[in-house]
Scaffold this active site. Structure first.
Site, PDB file in Angstrom:
ATOM      1  CB  ALA A  19       8.451 -16.400  36.320  1.00 37.35           C
TER       2      ALA A  19
ATOM      3  N   GLY B 295       5.836 -21.490  37.386  1.00 42.90           N
ATOM      4  CA  GLY B 295       6.704 -21.403  38.543  1.00 42.90           C
ATOM      5  C   GLY B 295       7.569 -22.595  38.889  1.00 42.90           C
ATOM      6  CG  ASN B 296       6.651 -26.802  38.235  1.00 48.17           C
ATOM      7  OD1 ASN B 296       6.283 -26.614  39.386  1.00 48.17           O
ATOM      8  ND2 ASN B 296       6.014 -27.612  37.416  1.00 48.17           N
TER       9      ASN B 296
ATOM     10  CG  ASP C 169       3.825 -14.686  33.531  1.00 46.58           C
ATOM     11  OD1 ASP C 169       4.569 -15.537  33.008  1.00 46.58           O
ATOM     12  OD2 ASP C 169       2.640 -14.515  33.194  1.00 46.58           O
TER      13      ASP C 169
ATOM     14  NE  ARG D  60       0.691 -18.124  32.680  1.00 47.06           N
ATOM     15  CZ  ARG D  60       1.172 -19.323  32.372  1.00 47.06           C
ATOM     16  NH1 ARG D  60       0.348 -20.359  32.286  1.00 47.06           N
ATOM     17  NH2 ARG D  60       2.453 -19.489  32.131  1.00 47.06           N
TER      18      ARG D  60
ATOM     19  CB  CYS E 195       7.490 -26.545  25.667  1.00 45.71           C
ATOM     20  SG  CYS E 195       6.216 -25.276  25.715  1.00 45.71           S
TER      21      CYS E 195
END
Length: 429
Positions: free
Chosen positions: A235, A238-239, A258, A263, A359
């Site tokens: 996660a 968090g966005n 996570d 983080r 990504c």
């Protein structure tokens, strides 16, 4: 600790190999991590130029108490950045004594290298590519406000709202104080490239989320209705979690996992600012989470955005040189983890819909992982057609791969990204 001291500390940590820029930023305890991250990345990008200017101006000889990394941050802000923030205090006064000499040395360096723009002083690999010209995307946080109110606020600040864009060309043409609504993404406002909203009151109050266009796809495509139980498997930061909460209207439950405690702590702050109240954070390896645990019997939706090479993220090049072309050994290790995570997610008994995203630009982490997971679950799951109007589709490496989405600066005005929507096949009764 102030912004400039925090940035200097991160630069020193990167140089001494204590960690990556992102990791050190998150562990710095500086509240505005986005602002700190941007300043560190830009200072790092111009590092060689700043070293040359500082040396030729004799700054460290004249100011013997000024540490090199702090000097680099301050000179970046003076010569290349947005000027000293919050007035600059004593640092503005200190640099002011050397401002003329520093500017003269920067000008002399440009003449020596035969260039006129600051960007042209950079090595080729450090120069802004298409990603640096991307518009600024801003997701309206519907837990706290609505698009109409945000648009009205910006209009009162002198911005001109152009309505919903009809194409990506409208986004490319944005200039000045004009802004638009994204042509495909609800609640996503678009401003000209380099628009800085980190200090904007709506951002600081959690009404706006600064989020890449493609990064908004996973939660939007998962689309859990209010009241649902959802797992966000990897996660932080968090966005995407806050986006899920907005879609749920804070009704239901998000189980967010996570492994990185720091983080997660930063994520808790982000979620609190965004008004998220339906999320349960756990410092836990998703692979160790039991699908048979009664807590997850009502989980119908899973968002899986696992660790990846980051080859689609231009900023990753600053932290990990060569990240754009990960080695075969690293790719193999990452793809193995990603496949285990995806196959594990598919074992949750009530799962109906899953979004897998990275990504990364690498086929090994994207289409290959999805193909192999589906092959290991024959007849149980299928790829769902995702956002047909999205122009960039998955690589044609197996039947149905065109249902996946890809993203890039050139084709979708976003960072490099991959998204697949997987649905359970309903068994006829």
């Amino acid at each position: 600790m102030g912004l400039y001291a925090a940035a200097a500390g991160v630069l020193a940590g990167v140089e001494s190999r204590q960690g990556s820029i992102k990791g050190l930023v998150y562990s710095s305890n500086f509240q505005n991590v986005k602002q700190l991250y941007a300043l560190v990345c830009e200072t790092q990008r111009y590092s060689a130029v700043l070293d040359a200017v500082i040396a030729s101006a004799g700054l460290l000889r004249a100011e013997k108490k000024l540490r090199p990394h702090l000097a680099k941050v301050l000179v970046y802000e003076l010569l290349l950045g947005k000027g000293f923030r919050g007035g600059g205090g004593r640092w503005k006064a200190l640099l002011g004594r050397h401002q003329a000499r520093l500017k003269a040395e920067l000008a002399r360096l440009k003449v020596h290298r035969g260039v006129s723009r600051n960007e042209d002083l950079l090595e080729v690999g450090s120069r802004p590519g298409p990603a640096s010209q991307l518009p600024r995307f801003v997701r309206v946080n519907t837990l706290k406000t609505c698009s109409d109110d945000v648009v009205d606020y910006f209009k009162r600040q002198g911005f001109s709202y152009q309505g919903r864009a009809s194409s990506l060309d409208d986004l490319r043409a944005l200039k000045g104080k004009h802004f638009l609504l994204d042509p495909l993404m609800p609640e996503l406002l678009v401003f000209p490239a380099q628009t800085d909203l980190h200090e904007h009151p709506l951002y600081r109050a959690g009404h706006l989320i600064l989020q890449d266009r493609a990064s908004c796809l996973p939660a939007m495509l998962l689309d859990p209705p209010p009241g649902s139980h959802v797992i966000d498997a990897c996660a932080a930061p968090g966005n995407k979690t806050s986006h899920l909460a907005a879609l749920l209207k804070n009704q239901g439950k998000i189980f967010a996992f996570d492994l990185d405690a720091k983080r997660l702590a930063s994520m808790a702050t982000l979620l609190a600012r965004a008004g998220v109240s339906c999320c349960e954070l756990a410092e836990e390896d998703f692979l160790a989470v039991s699908p048979s645990d009664p807590r997850y019997h009502e989980v119908h939706y899973i968002l899986l955005d696992p660790s990846c090479s980051g080859s689609g993220m231009p900023s990753r090049q600053l932290e990990e040189p060569g990240a754009g072309t990960p080695s075969p050994v690293r790719l193999h290790a990452l793809a193995g983890f990603q496949q285990r995570a995806l196959c594990h997610a598919l074992t949750f008994p009530s799962l109906q819909r899953l979004v897998y995203s990275t990504c990364s630009l690498c086929q090994e982490e994207n289409e290959d992982v999805v193909r192999d997971a589906l092959q290991q679950n024959p007849g149980a799951f299928r790829l769902a057609p995702a956002l047909p109007a999205w122009p960039h589709r998955g690589l044609s490496t197996f039947p149905g791969a065109e249902h996946c989405l890809r993203a890039s600066p050139e084709t979708t005005l976003s960072s490099g990204f991959f998204v697949a929507v997987i649905e359970r096949v309903e068994v006829p009764r």
